[in-house]
Design a protein around this motif. Sequence first.
Motif, PDB file in Angstrom:
ATOM      1  N   GLN A  82       1.037  -0.636  -0.162  1.00 11.60           N
ATOM      2  CA  GLN A  82      -0.080  -0.109  -0.047  1.00 11.60           C
ATOM      3  C   GLN A  82       0.837   1.431   0.118  1.00 11.60           C
ATOM      4  O   GLN A  82       0.336   2.167  -0.170  1.00 11.60           O
ATOM      5  CB  GLN A  82      -1.283  -0.069   1.528  1.00 11.60           C
ATOM      6  CG  GLN A  82      -2.211  -1.376   0.854  1.00 11.60           C
ATOM      7  CD  GLN A  82      -2.560  -0.942   2.627  1.00 11.60           C
ATOM      8  OE1 GLN A  82      -2.276  -1.084   3.757  1.00 11.60           O
ATOM      9  NE2 GLN A  82      -4.310  -2.456   2.436  1.00 11.60           N
ATOM     10  N   GLN A  83       2.149   1.066   0.449  1.00 11.56           N
ATOM     11  CA  GLN A  83       2.200   1.980   0.466  1.00 11.56           C
ATOM     12  C   GLN A  83       4.178   1.911   0.181  1.00 11.56           C
ATOM     13  O   GLN A  83       4.954   0.778   0.532  1.00 11.56           O
ATOM     14  CB  GLN A  83       2.686   3.127   1.420  1.00 11.56           C
ATOM     15  CG  GLN A  83       1.895   4.088   1.808  1.00 11.56           C
ATOM     16  CD  GLN A  83       1.721   4.930   2.998  1.00 11.56           C
ATOM     17  OE1 GLN A  83       2.997   5.189   3.782  1.00 11.56           O
ATOM     18  NE2 GLN A  83       0.692   5.484   3.662  1.00 11.56           N
ATOM     19  N   GLY A  84       5.577   2.530  -0.222  1.00  8.07           N
ATOM     20  CA  GLY A  84       6.167   2.590  -0.334  1.00  8.07           C
ATOM     21  C   GLY A  84       7.402   3.334  -0.537  1.00  8.07           C
ATOM     22  O   GLY A  84       6.981   4.479  -0.903  1.00  8.07           O
ATOM     23  N   TYR A  85       8.333   3.254   0.263  1.00  4.70           N
ATOM     24  CA  TYR A  85       9.521   4.272   0.795  1.00  4.70           C
ATOM     25  C   TYR A  85      10.878   3.370  -0.020  1.00  4.70           C
ATOM     26  O   TYR A  85      11.467   2.564   0.028  1.00  4.70           O
ATOM     27  CB  TYR A  85      10.000   3.627   2.008  1.00  4.70           C
ATOM     28  CG  TYR A  85       7.818   4.448   2.627  1.00  4.70           C
ATOM     29  CD1 TYR A  85       8.003   5.588   2.844  1.00  4.70           C
ATOM     30  CD2 TYR A  85       7.543   3.155   3.175  1.00  4.70           C
ATOM     31  CE1 TYR A  85       6.786   6.525   3.479  1.00  4.70           C
ATOM     32  CE2 TYR A  85       5.957   4.049   3.656  1.00  4.70           C
ATOM     33  CZ  TYR A  85       6.181   5.972   3.679  1.00  4.70           C
ATOM     34  OH  TYR A  85       5.241   6.357   4.224  1.00  4.70           O
ATOM     35  N   GLY A 118      -0.771   2.580  -8.753  1.00  5.16           N
ATOM     36  CA  GLY A 118      -0.990   4.337  -7.621  1.00  5.16           C
ATOM     37  C   GLY A 118      -0.308   4.305  -6.715  1.00  5.16           C
ATOM     38  O   GLY A 118      -0.804   5.632  -5.848  1.00  5.16           O
ATOM     39  N   ILE A 119       0.357   4.009  -5.823  1.00  2.00           N
ATOM     40  CA  ILE A 119       0.382   3.964  -4.061  1.00  2.00           C
ATOM     41  C   ILE A 119       1.181   4.953  -4.380  1.00  2.00           C
ATOM     42  O   ILE A 119       2.491   5.088  -5.033  1.00  2.00           O
ATOM     43  CB  ILE A 119       0.490   2.482  -3.493  1.00  2.00           C
ATOM     44  CG1 ILE A 119       2.631   2.264  -4.251  1.00  2.00           C
ATOM     45  CG2 ILE A 119      -0.029   1.369  -3.424  1.00  2.00           C
ATOM     46  CD1 ILE A 119       2.927   0.660  -3.539  1.00  2.00           C
ATOM     47  N   GLN A 145       6.514   3.212  10.492  1.00  2.00           N
ATOM     48  CA  GLN A 145       6.081   4.275  11.032  1.00  2.00           C
ATOM     49  C   GLN A 145       4.094   4.383  10.526  1.00  2.00           C
ATOM     50  O   GLN A 145       3.085   3.860  11.143  1.00  2.00           O
ATOM     51  CB  GLN A 145       6.389   6.003  10.731  1.00  2.00           C
ATOM     52  CG  GLN A 145       6.740   6.343  12.121  1.00  2.00           C
ATOM     53  CD  GLN A 145       7.502   7.575  11.762  1.00  2.00           C
ATOM     54  OE1 GLN A 145       7.460   8.316  11.102  1.00  2.00           O
ATOM     55  NE2 GLN A 145       7.861   8.711  12.746  1.00  2.00           N
ATOM     56  N   ALA A 146       4.388   4.103   8.866  1.00  2.00           N
ATOM     57  CA  ALA A 146       3.621   4.208   8.089  1.00  2.00           C
ATOM     58  C   ALA A 146       2.482   3.115   8.447  1.00  2.00           C
ATOM     59  O   ALA A 146       0.800   2.838   8.962  1.00  2.00           O
ATOM     60  CB  ALA A 146       3.570   4.072   6.436  1.00  2.00           C
TER      61      ALA A 146
END
Length: 385
Positions: free
Chosen positions: A37-40, A62-63, A84-85
């Motif tokens: 759901q998120q990428g760093y 599209g994340i 953290q996310a």
Amino acid sequence: MTPFVKPGSRDGDYPDMAREAGSAALADAGIDYAQVQQGYVGYVYGESTSGQRAIYELGLTGIPVVNVNNNCSTGATALFLATQAVRSGAADCALALGFEKMQAGSLGATYDDREQPMMRHLLALAELHEFAMPPAPYMFGAAGREHMRRYGTTEQQFARIGEKNHRHSADNPYAQFQDVYTLDEIRSSAAVYEPLTKLQCSPTSDGSAAVVVASESFVERHGLAGQAVEIAGQAMVTDLPSTFDDESAISLVGAEMTRTAARQVYEQAGVDPSDVDVIELHDCFSTNELITYEALGLCAAGEGGRLVDAAETTYGGRWVVNPSGGLISKGHPLGATGLAQCTELTWQLRGRAERRQVEGANIALQHNIGLGGAAVVSAYRPANR
């Protein structure tokens, strides 16, 4: 993670490295990129949105993708943000990915039309030790000299750390170097900045590493508890007043950041240094490994050399530090380093580190530092114990 290699010695470009590491992390978790759901994405040398270009090799969903640059602590910073996310509930599953495609030779500045971010640190150090080039070995070498002057630490004790880490990396197929050297060979290799010799310094490297970070509920839904590793504590600390007020090379290279972050992590995890079994720490130079023993609380200030002489930080000792070979011998592609440390400790806690396995590893500690500055410390344990 990918194998770490000499710059320019592998085929392909940074998206290829990112695809290799990211795909391996997803396969290890048994999930598809569509579930992230998120990428760093961390890197130090690269153009803006290189993080998107790298992670797009895994899919186009599209994340949110966040580019991360925090000097040598970039990889662990990406991990910190992904954690953290997930902990905040903003994501159930996030991916931290780091890579670096580096130039051979000592690190240099990219821009010459603005102040360098390390200038304040360098000016402060130049008041204590005459300036020398290249800056990185100068800073960490000066910290080593200060330790020798204060506590009687010897250049041989620093060299023993280089010998240990090269010996450890011989059992790591992902390491850039897998050669074993005698202590005399470490000491007699080319001088860089006393007490540092070439075989006590981390190299420039190409490589990538990736970590899937998921919530407890995600782990349960996907039946991953048997292999999951829990982040039991994690802290990131940037420069404190003491960095400059101490008038100390040891403080200028981040020892107080490390000490502060470690205390927070031990409190979060409910452990102390004696509970830890295996450690991956930021040995960009052998001097920093010894200084970090003290900052992590493995011993009192001034006693790092005693740990070295007693072989307390290798197999058969109280802790195994840098079983991977550390930055000195495994390699140091800046954006990937912190995530490679996490990868190694995950394998250790699963009992899958093969010939370098630390027997009975149950609590692991990670330390990744970037001057200018940030220190990230994390504690890990198996989720099912």
